[in-house]
Design a protein around this motif. Sequence first.
Motif, PDB file in Angstrom:
ATOM      1  N   ALA A  58       0.839  -1.316   0.031  1.00  0.00           N
ATOM      2  CA  ALA A  58      -0.042  -0.094   0.043  1.00  0.00           C
ATOM      3  C   ALA A  58       0.745   1.136   0.060  1.00  0.00           C
ATOM      4  O   ALA A  58       0.432   2.108  -0.476  1.00  0.00           O
ATOM      5  N   ARG A  61       1.139   3.573  -3.055  1.00  0.00           N
ATOM      6  CA  ARG A  61      -0.128   4.568  -3.272  1.00  0.00           C
ATOM      7  C   ARG A  61       0.112   5.612  -2.535  1.00  0.00           C
ATOM      8  O   ARG A  61       0.144   5.648  -1.455  1.00  0.00           O
ATOM      9  N   ARG A  62       0.134   6.765  -3.164  1.00  0.00           N
ATOM     10  CA  ARG A  62       0.040   8.123  -2.194  1.00  0.00           C
ATOM     11  C   ARG A  62      -0.769   8.305  -1.407  1.00  0.00           C
ATOM     12  O   ARG A  62      -0.652   8.740  -0.098  1.00  0.00           O
ATOM     13  N   ARG A  63      -1.883   7.762  -1.854  1.00  0.00           N
ATOM     14  CA  ARG A  63      -3.296   8.121  -0.703  1.00  0.00           C
ATOM     15  C   ARG A  63      -3.117   7.346   0.438  1.00  0.00           C
ATOM     16  O   ARG A  63      -3.721   7.562   1.518  1.00  0.00           O
ATOM     17  N   ASP A  64      -2.235   6.318   0.552  1.00  0.00           N
ATOM     18  CA  ASP A  64      -2.180   5.468   1.662  1.00  0.00           C
ATOM     19  C   ASP A  64      -0.818   5.711   2.377  1.00  0.00           C
ATOM     20  O   ASP A  64      -0.635   4.950   3.434  1.00  0.00           O
ATOM     21  N   VAL A  89       4.810   2.720  -9.976  1.00  0.00           N
ATOM     22  CA  VAL A  89       4.316   3.261  -8.367  1.00  0.00           C
ATOM     23  C   VAL A  89       4.479   4.741  -8.338  1.00  0.00           C
ATOM     24  O   VAL A  89       4.767   5.367  -9.422  1.00  0.00           O
ATOM     25  N   GLU A  90       3.789   5.308  -7.511  1.00  0.00           N
ATOM     26  CA  GLU A  90       3.762   6.844  -7.336  1.00  0.00           C
ATOM     27  C   GLU A  90       4.760   7.328  -6.545  1.00  0.00           C
ATOM     28  O   GLU A  90       4.542   7.839  -5.353  1.00  0.00           O
TER      29      GLU A  90
END
Length: 241
Positions: A58, A61-64, A89-90
């Motif tokens: 996770a 992912r930037r939001r995680d 990936v971010e």
Amino acid sequence: MAVFAVVHGGGGSAWEWHLVAADLAGRGHDVVAVDLPVEDPGAGLSEFAGTVADALGARARRRDRAGAELVVVGHSLGAFTAALLCGRVEADLLVLVAGMVPAPGEAAQEWWEASGYQAYLREHGAAAEAASGSEAEVFTHDVPPGLAAEALRRSRDQSARSMEEPWGLVAWPPVPTRALLCRDDRFFPAEFMRRLVRERLGIAADEMGGGHMPMLARPAELAERLDGYARSLAGPARVRT
């Protein structure tokens, strides 16, 4: 705090990063280091990048990431995997440490001639002589003896597929990039690396002392550099984007 995904070089292992990882963890960062499946004849660059992405989970992912920046670091041949990973990936920053900067569609086995490395060695006899010495003379000449012996003991064969498979991006990933060379590197001489980084990335390389394995020879200094790169994400930096 940042998440660092650190990628070892050819025939290496995650162990090579253990001193830097401990230092970065002490500074409040999260470090992900994995053994790439370099000895698996069925694994190529895509599988290598997938191995790191899976380890990130996770955190890729930037939001995680709860506001943490993701910094991908590739050493030597690991630059091929690190840059490819940034296409999946971010990532917020890509750092190449004594890195073999790949060109789109270029295989690692083609890099030596295509990058100008072999031509450089032919033109510079001293550099060619240094690069043709024993593993200890070339790679770990400035590493403490105990660590140098352990690094050589842990070295692994590199699968042919990973050297033959073309680097799988059509352009450099759209991620700010820093390149850090080592001024006493006997494998990738500083003069050659300055030119390579300038020609392929359009930036000036950052520099530190030491040889090809700064994560073992100068772990505190390298960790400080990486920490500084992560902290600079909030401000201006000299990067390739």
